[in-house]
Design an enzyme around this catalytic site. Structure first.
Site, mmCIF file in Angstrom:
data_model
loop_
_atom_site.group_PDB
_atom_site.id
_atom_site.type_symbol
_atom_site.label_atom_id
_atom_site.label_comp_id
_atom_site.label_asym_id
_atom_site.label_seq_id
_atom_site.Cartn_x
_atom_site.Cartn_y
_atom_site.Cartn_z
ATOM 1 N NE ARG A 1 -1.278 2.603 2.816
ATOM 2 C CZ ARG A 1 -0.740 3.580 3.177
ATOM 3 N NH1 ARG A 1 -0.724 4.860 2.352
ATOM 4 N NH2 ARG A 1 -0.249 3.707 4.336
ATOM 5 C CG ASP A 2 3.383 4.156 3.058
ATOM 6 O OD1 ASP A 2 3.477 5.087 2.385
ATOM 7 O OD2 ASP A 2 3.911 4.446 4.430
ATOM 8 C CG HIS B 1 4.004 4.440 9.205
ATOM 9 N ND1 HIS B 1 3.439 3.323 8.675
ATOM 10 C CD2 HIS B 1 4.656 5.285 8.295
ATOM 11 C CE1 HIS B 1 3.655 3.650 7.084
ATOM 12 N NE2 HIS B 1 4.062 4.833 7.279
ATOM 13 C CG HIS C 1 8.239 7.614 5.971
ATOM 14 N ND1 HIS C 1 7.858 7.938 4.829
ATOM 15 C CD2 HIS C 1 7.311 6.695 6.230
ATOM 16 C CE1 HIS C 1 6.829 7.336 4.388
ATOM 17 N NE2 HIS C 1 6.395 6.646 5.367
ATOM 18 C CB CYS D 1 4.076 10.959 1.661
ATOM 19 S SG CYS D 1 2.675 11.790 1.916
ATOM 20 C CG ASN E 1 7.039 3.504 4.085
ATOM 21 O OD1 ASN E 1 6.474 3.932 5.244
ATOM 22 N ND2 ASN E 1 6.714 3.243 2.856
HETATM 23 ZN ZN ZN Z 1 4.631 5.461 5.496
#
Ligand code: ZN
Length: 316
Positions: free
Chosen positions: A13-14, A206, A208, A239, A248
């Site tokens: 996803r990310d 989370h 990065h 992002c 990430n």
């Molecule tokens: Zn992320």
């Protein structure tokens, strides 16, 4: 005795939403299967945002439909709003993630709403998901700093977190969207949240690695008792609405770190004790992702693994 680490994998996803390449559904499903095989129990597989916004994830329903259903494995999908939640429910997914930013400017650029407007909408989504018996995690992005506003007050993050948890979210994921966090910020953030009454069990990190601090931040959070961490295979992701936000936390780097912290000297093929993850299998998933994306991926363990394979190929 050190308690186990819960790793939450976000590459599908990310990771993919920030790549211009649109990968075939078959490939995504195969990656999910191998992530399960590697030992993951929490995998964020897609996002039910408008397909027009993120064409890379336009096959969300199809991906979810084709996932292998395995006892104990939780698949998560990002839902931006009520429409997204309805699409997720139609696909029979049992875990959803919501998101908003701790920074007004970032939130506006991301979803064109104030934080207050976002919270009002998300509370309805969360209540509804809760009513359906879904598991819910709520991301708070730019929690450790915003590329437009700079420092973010941990007190503001606490206030948002309390509203989300009271609405029915099971857990908060603190996003360091552009990698502005460092260990002292992590310490300040976690102590503010814990002193504000939020248990560590309800907080995921989370990070990065934009500025190279994802691993050291994870270590700082671990020392303070946090046990839930997000990672993306080979650091895939970033992002799109935050300039300079590449990468990430690399999952292999986290697995390697936590296994060493847990006392493991080697991770030879078998599933490692603290994370339950097969690092070698992650290495090969990372290489396949790199080939599919068509550019070198940047996680440190990933680079180490690539070099290892090249050396092996030479001696063979
Ligand atoms: Zn992320």
């Amino acid at each position: 005795m050190t308690s186990p680490i819960q790793l939450y994998e976000v590459c599908l996803r990310d990771g993919l939403q920030n790549e211009s390449v649109v990968l075939p559904t078959d490939f995504k499903v195969a990656i999910a299967e191998r992530l399960v095989q590697a030992g993951f129990r929490d995998i964020e597989v897609t996002s039910f945002v408008r397909p027009r916004w993120i064409p890379q994830l336009a096959d969300a329903a199809e991906v979810v439909r084709r996932l292998p259903r395995v006892e104990g494995v939780r698949y998560w999908a990002l839902v931006p709003n009520m429409i997204g939640l309805e699409r997720a429910l139609e696909c029979d997914i049992h875990h959803v993630a919501t998101f908003l930013s701790a920074s007004e400017t970032h939130n506006r650029k991301n979803v064109n709403r104030t934080i207050k407007e976002s919270l009002a909408g998300l509370k309805k989504v969360i209540a509804s998901a809760h009513g359906e018996g879904l598991g819910i995690r709520s991301y708070i992005s730019t929690a450790f700093g915003c590329p437009f506003e700079g420092a973010i007050d941990p007190g503001r993050v606490l206030a948002i977190a309390i509203e989300l948890l009271e609405a029915g979210a099971d857990r908060i994921a603190l996003g360091d969207t552009t990698g502005m966090g460092h260990p002292e910020k992590v310490r300040a953030m976690l102590s503010t949240l814990v002193e504000g009454g939020i248990e560590l069990e309800r907080i995921a990190l989370h990070f990065h690695d934009t500025r190279g601090t994802a691993v050291v931040n994870s270590y700082a959070a671990w020392q303070l008792g946090a046990r839930q961490f997000d990672g993306s295979i080979s650091g895939l992701g970033g992002c799109p609405y935050a300039p300079g936000a590449a990468g990430n936390a690399c999952t292999q780097d986290l697995v390697h770190l936590f296994e060493r912290l847990g006392g493991a000297q080697e991770v030879p093929g078998g599933h490692a004790p603290l994370t339950g993850i097969d690092l070698e299998l992650l290495g090969s998933i990372g290489m396949d992702l790199e080939a599919a994306i068509g550019r070198p991926l940047s996680g440190r363990y990933h680079e180490f693994w690539r070099g290892h394979l090249e050396r092996e190929a030479k001696t063979a």
